[in-house]
Design an enzyme around this catalytic site. Structure first.
Site, PDB file in Angstrom:
ATOM      1  N   HIS A  89       0.844  -1.200   0.000  1.00  0.00           N
ATOM      2  CA  HIS A  89       0.000   0.000   0.000  1.00  0.00           C
ATOM      3  C   HIS A  89       0.878   1.249   0.000  1.00  0.00           C
ATOM      4  O   HIS A  89       1.751   1.387   0.853  1.00  0.00           O
ATOM      5  CB  HIS A  89      -0.914   0.010   1.237  1.00  0.00           C
ATOM      6  CG  HIS A  89      -2.094  -0.898   1.089  1.00  0.00           C
ATOM      7  ND1 HIS A  89      -3.251  -0.744   1.824  1.00  0.00           N
ATOM      8  CD2 HIS A  89      -2.315  -1.943   0.252  1.00  0.00           C
ATOM      9  CE1 HIS A  89      -4.120  -1.679   1.462  1.00  0.00           C
ATOM     10  NE2 HIS A  89      -3.576  -2.419   0.533  1.00  0.00           N
ATOM     11  N   TYR A 120       3.878   7.031  10.194  1.00  0.00           N
ATOM     12  CA  TYR A 120       3.040   5.884   9.805  1.00  0.00           C
ATOM     13  C   TYR A 120       3.887   4.784   9.170  1.00  0.00           C
ATOM     14  O   TYR A 120       3.719   3.610   9.490  1.00  0.00           O
ATOM     15  CB  TYR A 120       1.954   6.361   8.828  1.00  0.00           C
ATOM     16  CG  TYR A 120       0.860   5.349   8.597  1.00  0.00           C
ATOM     17  CD1 TYR A 120      -0.309   5.366   9.355  1.00  0.00           C
ATOM     18  CD2 TYR A 120       0.988   4.359   7.619  1.00  0.00           C
ATOM     19  CE1 TYR A 120      -1.316   4.427   9.155  1.00  0.00           C
ATOM     20  CE2 TYR A 120      -0.013   3.420   7.417  1.00  0.00           C
ATOM     21  CZ  TYR A 120      -1.160   3.468   8.184  1.00  0.00           C
ATOM     22  OH  TYR A 120      -2.154   2.533   7.988  1.00  0.00           O
ATOM     23  N   PRO A 157      -4.255   0.548  19.046  1.00  0.00           N
ATOM     24  CA  PRO A 157      -3.995  -0.096  17.746  1.00  0.00           C
ATOM     25  C   PRO A 157      -3.981   0.830  16.536  1.00  0.00           C
ATOM     26  O   PRO A 157      -3.428   0.457  15.506  1.00  0.00           O
ATOM     27  CB  PRO A 157      -5.123  -1.123  17.630  1.00  0.00           C
ATOM     28  CG  PRO A 157      -6.169  -0.701  18.600  1.00  0.00           C
ATOM     29  CD  PRO A 157      -5.490   0.051  19.686  1.00  0.00           C
ATOM     30  N   LYS A 165       1.190   0.093  15.259  1.00  0.00           N
ATOM     31  CA  LYS A 165       2.588   0.096  15.686  1.00  0.00           C
ATOM     32  C   LYS A 165       3.000  -1.097  16.544  1.00  0.00           C
ATOM     33  O   LYS A 165       4.182  -1.376  16.708  1.00  0.00           O
ATOM     34  CB  LYS A 165       2.898   1.388  16.475  1.00  0.00           C
ATOM     35  CG  LYS A 165       2.871   2.634  15.633  1.00  0.00           C
ATOM     36  CD  LYS A 165       4.006   2.622  14.626  1.00  0.00           C
ATOM     37  CE  LYS A 165       3.763   3.572  13.485  1.00  0.00           C
ATOM     38  NZ  LYS A 165       4.216   3.092  12.193  1.00  0.00           N
ATOM     39  N   TYR A 181      -9.474   5.649   7.169  1.00  0.00           N
ATOM     40  CA  TYR A 181      -9.635   6.019   8.580  1.00  0.00           C
ATOM     41  C   TYR A 181     -10.696   7.112   8.643  1.00  0.00           C
ATOM     42  O   TYR A 181     -10.594   8.112   7.927  1.00  0.00           O
ATOM     43  CB  TYR A 181      -8.325   6.578   9.153  1.00  0.00           C
ATOM     44  CG  TYR A 181      -7.205   5.563   9.280  1.00  0.00           C
ATOM     45  CD1 TYR A 181      -6.364   5.278   8.206  1.00  0.00           C
ATOM     46  CD2 TYR A 181      -6.970   4.912  10.489  1.00  0.00           C
ATOM     47  CE1 TYR A 181      -5.337   4.360   8.327  1.00  0.00           C
ATOM     48  CE2 TYR A 181      -5.936   3.988  10.619  1.00  0.00           C
ATOM     49  CZ  TYR A 181      -5.130   3.718   9.534  1.00  0.00           C
ATOM     50  OH  TYR A 181      -4.115   2.800   9.658  1.00  0.00           O
TER      51      TYR A 181
HETATM   52  P1  RFL Z   1       2.033 -11.461  21.997  1.00  0.00           P
HETATM   53  O1  RFL Z   1       1.578 -11.580  20.585  1.00  0.00           O
HETATM   54  O2  RFL Z   1       1.063 -11.068  23.025  1.00  0.00           O
HETATM   55  O3  RFL Z   1       2.685 -12.863  22.358  1.00  0.00           O
HETATM   56  C1  RFL Z   1       3.037 -13.193  23.696  1.00  0.00           C
HETATM   57  C2  RFL Z   1       3.006 -14.694  23.823  1.00  0.00           C
HETATM   58  O4  RFL Z   1       3.427 -15.056  25.142  1.00  0.00           O
HETATM   59  C3  RFL Z   1       2.570 -16.064  25.649  1.00  0.00           C
HETATM   60  N1  RFL Z   1       2.598 -16.025  27.123  1.00  0.00           N
HETATM   61  C4  RFL Z   1       3.265 -16.936  27.869  1.00  0.00           C
HETATM   62  N2  RFL Z   1       4.009 -18.010  27.531  1.00  0.00           N
HETATM   63  C5  RFL Z   1       4.552 -18.741  28.554  1.00  0.00           C
HETATM   64  N3  RFL Z   1       4.385 -18.429  29.874  1.00  0.00           N
HETATM   65  C6  RFL Z   1       3.647 -17.354  30.249  1.00  0.00           C
HETATM   66  N4  RFL Z   1       3.477 -17.062  31.540  1.00  0.00           N
HETATM   67  C7  RFL Z   1       3.060 -16.558  29.230  1.00  0.00           C
HETATM   68  N5  RFL Z   1       2.287 -15.440  29.236  1.00  0.00           N
HETATM   69  C8  RFL Z   1       2.022 -15.145  27.968  1.00  0.00           C
HETATM   70  C9  RFL Z   1       1.203 -15.705  25.069  1.00  0.00           C
HETATM   71  O5  RFL Z   1       0.331 -16.831  25.034  1.00  0.00           O
HETATM   72  C10 RFL Z   1       1.593 -15.238  23.672  1.00  0.00           C
HETATM   73  O6  RFL Z   1       1.584 -16.292  22.723  1.00  0.00           O
HETATM   74  O7  RFL Z   1       3.263 -10.441  22.110  1.00  0.00           O
HETATM   75  P2  RFL Z   1       4.431 -10.105  21.056  1.00  0.00           P
HETATM   76  O8  RFL Z   1       5.040 -11.376  20.522  1.00  0.00           O
HETATM   77  O9  RFL Z   1       5.300  -9.097  21.703  1.00  0.00           O
HETATM   78  O10 RFL Z   1       3.693  -9.470  19.799  1.00  0.00           O
HETATM   79  C11 RFL Z   1       3.006  -8.249  19.923  1.00  0.00           C
HETATM   80  C12 RFL Z   1       1.849  -8.172  18.926  1.00  0.00           C
HETATM   81  O11 RFL Z   1       1.081  -9.349  19.019  1.00  0.00           O
HETATM   82  C13 RFL Z   1       0.975  -6.951  19.165  1.00  0.00           C
HETATM   83  O12 RFL Z   1       1.769  -5.815  19.428  1.00  0.00           O
HETATM   84  C14 RFL Z   1       0.077  -6.618  17.943  1.00  0.00           C
HETATM   85  O13 RFL Z   1      -0.856  -7.638  17.728  1.00  0.00           O
HETATM   86  C15 RFL Z   1      -0.645  -5.283  18.144  1.00  0.00           C
HETATM   87  N6  RFL Z   1      -1.567  -4.974  17.047  1.00  0.00           N
HETATM   88  C16 RFL Z   1      -1.108  -4.462  15.858  1.00  0.00           C
HETATM   89  N7  RFL Z   1       0.220  -4.278  15.651  1.00  0.00           N
HETATM   90  C17 RFL Z   1       0.699  -3.846  14.446  1.00  0.00           C
HETATM   91  O14 RFL Z   1       1.920  -3.661  14.294  1.00  0.00           O
HETATM   92  N8  RFL Z   1      -0.141  -3.608  13.376  1.00  0.00           N
HETATM   93  C18 RFL Z   1      -1.488  -3.765  13.495  1.00  0.00           C
HETATM   94  O15 RFL Z   1      -2.190  -3.595  12.502  1.00  0.00           O
HETATM   95  C19 RFL Z   1      -2.019  -4.170  14.776  1.00  0.00           C
HETATM   96  N9  RFL Z   1      -3.339  -4.338  14.939  1.00  0.00           N
HETATM   97  C20 RFL Z   1      -2.927  -5.178  17.209  1.00  0.00           C
HETATM   98  C21 RFL Z   1      -3.800  -4.847  16.125  1.00  0.00           C
HETATM   99  C22 RFL Z   1      -3.435  -5.713  18.388  1.00  0.00           C
HETATM  100  C23 RFL Z   1      -4.768  -5.905  18.523  1.00  0.00           C
HETATM  101  N10 RFL Z   1      -5.167  -6.473  19.757  1.00  0.00           N
HETATM  102  C24 RFL Z   1      -4.192  -7.145  20.614  1.00  0.00           C
HETATM  103  C25 RFL Z   1      -6.367  -6.340  20.375  1.00  0.00           C
HETATM  104  C26 RFL Z   1      -5.145  -5.030  16.238  1.00  0.00           C
HETATM  105  C27 RFL Z   1      -5.646  -5.547  17.451  1.00  0.00           C
HETATM  106  C28 RFL Z   1      -7.129  -5.712  17.537  1.00  0.00           C
HETATM  107  C1  PHB Z   2      -5.582  -3.901  11.009  1.00  0.00           C
HETATM  108  O1  PHB Z   2      -5.766  -4.256   9.830  1.00  0.00           O
HETATM  109  O2  PHB Z   2      -5.777  -4.663  11.976  1.00  0.00           O
HETATM  110  C2  PHB Z   2      -5.136  -2.516  11.259  1.00  0.00           C
HETATM  111  C3  PHB Z   2      -4.638  -1.764  10.211  1.00  0.00           C
HETATM  112  C4  PHB Z   2      -4.245  -0.456  10.418  1.00  0.00           C
HETATM  113  C5  PHB Z   2      -4.340   0.081  11.694  1.00  0.00           C
HETATM  114  C6  PHB Z   2      -4.798  -0.675  12.750  1.00  0.00           C
HETATM  115  C7  PHB Z   2      -5.204  -1.995  12.539  1.00  0.00           C
HETATM  116  O3  PHB Z   2      -3.989   1.385  11.863  1.00  0.00           O
END
Ligand code: RFL
Ligand code: PHB
Length: 402
Positions: free
Chosen positions: A73, A384, A293, A297, A201
């Site tokens: 994109h 971004y 979110p 980031k 957005y």
């Molecule tokens: P995670 O993915 O939470 O993984 C942590 C892992 O540790 C395990 N764990 C344990 N294991 C052993 N012993 C314990 N005591 C433990 N406690 C926990 C868990 O089961 C899990 O498997 O952290 P990590 O690896 O640092 O990754 C971070 C990302 O997952 C997170 O920042 C993103 O998902 C955030 N996020 C987004 N980030 C982006 O860069 N771009 C996006 O578009 C974006 N959209 C989002 C998002 C997060 C969302 N959430 C969480 C609601 C959209 C949403 C809706």
């Molecule tokens: C997503 O696709 O989950 C998403 C994309 C862009 C954002 C936040 C979430 O700014």
């Protein structure tokens, strides 16, 4: 007792990516994950990658499917009460972003690590960190009813916000900074074509909306909702009707609706712990910081931490040098705080944060400014697509005194 070089807690994107990069550099690690592989792969989360994350996944040898299936994109769209702006990310910064779901990254990384069947222990319960403040840390856990212990040189806490790594450090050795927002995001995944080729957005007086996607056939939509709402209060029809109301007509008429294949509500939070290193324990990704979110980031910051830590560990094992390990926390936090600021700013710009008409006028004035000023659009675009990796020492020098 098994021994390894790096014990990694958590098999989210941070833990698996770190393990894979270490493996490619001849460094042994073990990943201990509380959940099953299916559970971890089923979590619908991030969808947008900065180009530096794309490059790191390529460096880890897991870029092939991503480059085939991911969607490049070059811009995003902002819609608001009386206006519209397309932010030309590529034109303003020379960089693009890639749409590729976190679920797919999890699959690619878990497949790559499965080459070594001992590399990841799924369903490891009661993980405990010991002696992380000495040169001989060890980690214990229960698997299939038996207790195991692993000796290691370093521990990487990649276990997310609810993990045990951060809370294993006594309170008086860490500082925490936190902000909770008074609304949540209701997200829906549906197998319908996205309403637009690029993300949209929307700042609407009824609340924020985001039209994102996972592929040309799968859409990801979000709407701002009340914190206390539950998914049961949002049957599909109500969700689509509310999204439709918040979209400008030109986008609304392109909306295709269909049954939700996933629906969840996420609270919004900003959180940072300092430092990100305690003796031989390094915190990585969501274990150390959470962003709201918008702006996508979270996963990208996690990948940026992994990049710094993997390079520091490679330098340590190749040359015995501790310089990059010593700089890890400061360099990671420099980037983390800049992303915190951006995510907070973008959240307050795009959401209905209060009923205050003055605050609303300010939001709309700022959006019109972004629509008309290249400098303002460029500031948004630069954040971004993701900031570079300059450390604190690389900040601009003070101008000469006359
Ligand atoms: P995670 O993915 O939470 O993984 C942590 C892992 O540790 C395990 N764990 C344990 N294991 C052993 N012993 C314990 N005591 C433990 N406690 C926990 C868990 O089961 C899990 O498997 O952290 P990590 O690896 O640092 O990754 C971070 C990302 O997952 C997170 O920042 C993103 O998902 C955030 N996020 C987004 N980030 C982006 O860069 N771009 C996006 O578009 C974006 N959209 C989002 C998002 C997060 C969302 N959430 C969480 C609601 C959209 C949403 C809706
Ligand atoms: C997503 O696709 O989950 C998403 C994309 C862009 C954002 C936040 C979430 O700014």
């Amino acid at each position: 007792m098994r021994s390894t070089q790096v014990a990694i807690i958590g098999a989210g994107p941070s833990g698996l990516l770190l393990s894979q990069l270490l493996h490619r550099n001849g460094i042994d690690s073990i990943v201990l994950e509380r959940q099953s592989r299916d559970h971890v792969q089923g979590r619908v989360r991030a969808g947008l990658l900065e180009w530096s994350t794309v490059e790191l996944l390529q460096e880890a040898g897991v870029g092939e499917r991503m480059m085939r299936e991911g969607l490049v994109h070059d811009g995003i769209n902002l819609a608001f009460a009386d206006g519209y702006a397309r932010i030309d990310l590529h034109g303003l910064t020379g960089r693009s972003v890639l749409v590729y779901g976190q679920t797919e990254i999890q699959k690619d990384l878990a497949d790559a690590r499965a080459i070594n069947p001992d590399a990841v222990v799924w369903e490891a319960s009661d993980v405990a960190l010991e002696s992380w403040d000495t040169s001989h840390p060890h980690v214990s856990f229960t698997h299939r009813g038996a207790r195991h212990e692993v000796r290691c040189d370093f521990v990487a806490g990649c276990d997310g916000y609810h993990g045990i790594s951060r809370i294993s450090v006594p309170h008086d050795r860490r500082s925490q900074y936190e902000r909770a927002y008074p609304f949540g995001w209701l997200g829906v995944l549906a197998d319908v074509p996205p309403l637009n080729d690029e993300l949209v957005y929307v700042n609407h007086e009824r609340g924020f909306a985001l039209c994102s996607m996972r592929s040309r056939a799968r859409s990801r939509y979000y709407i701002q909702c009340a914190l206390e709402d539950s998914v049961e209060q949002w049957p599909d029809d109500r969700f689509w009707a509310e999204l439709y109301r918040r979209l400008p007509a030109c986008f609304a008429r392109q909306l295709t609706t269909g049954p939700a294949i996933e629906k969840s509500i996420a609270p919004l939070r900003s959180f940072v712990v300092e430092p990100m290193r305690f003796g031989r324990l390094f915190l990585v990704g969501d274990a150390a910081h959470i962003v709201p979110p918008i702006g996508a980031k979270g996963l990208n910051l996690a990948a940026a931490d992994v990049r710094l830590l993997s390079h520091a560990l490679v330098e340590f094992y190749r040359a015995g040098a501790t310089g990059l390990l010593d700089e890890y926390s400061e360099r990671a936090l420099d980037r983390v705080w800049k992303a915190m600021r951006f995510s907070w700013w973008y959240t307050t710009l795009m959401h209905r944060c209060s009923d205050d008409p003055f605050a609303r006028r300010l939001q709309l004035a700022e959006l019109r400014h972004i629509a008309h000023s290249q400098a303002a659009a460029q500031a948004l675009a630069e954040n971004y697509v993701g900031l570079g990796f300059a450390g604190p020492a690389a900040s601009r020098s003070k101008p000469e005194q006359a």
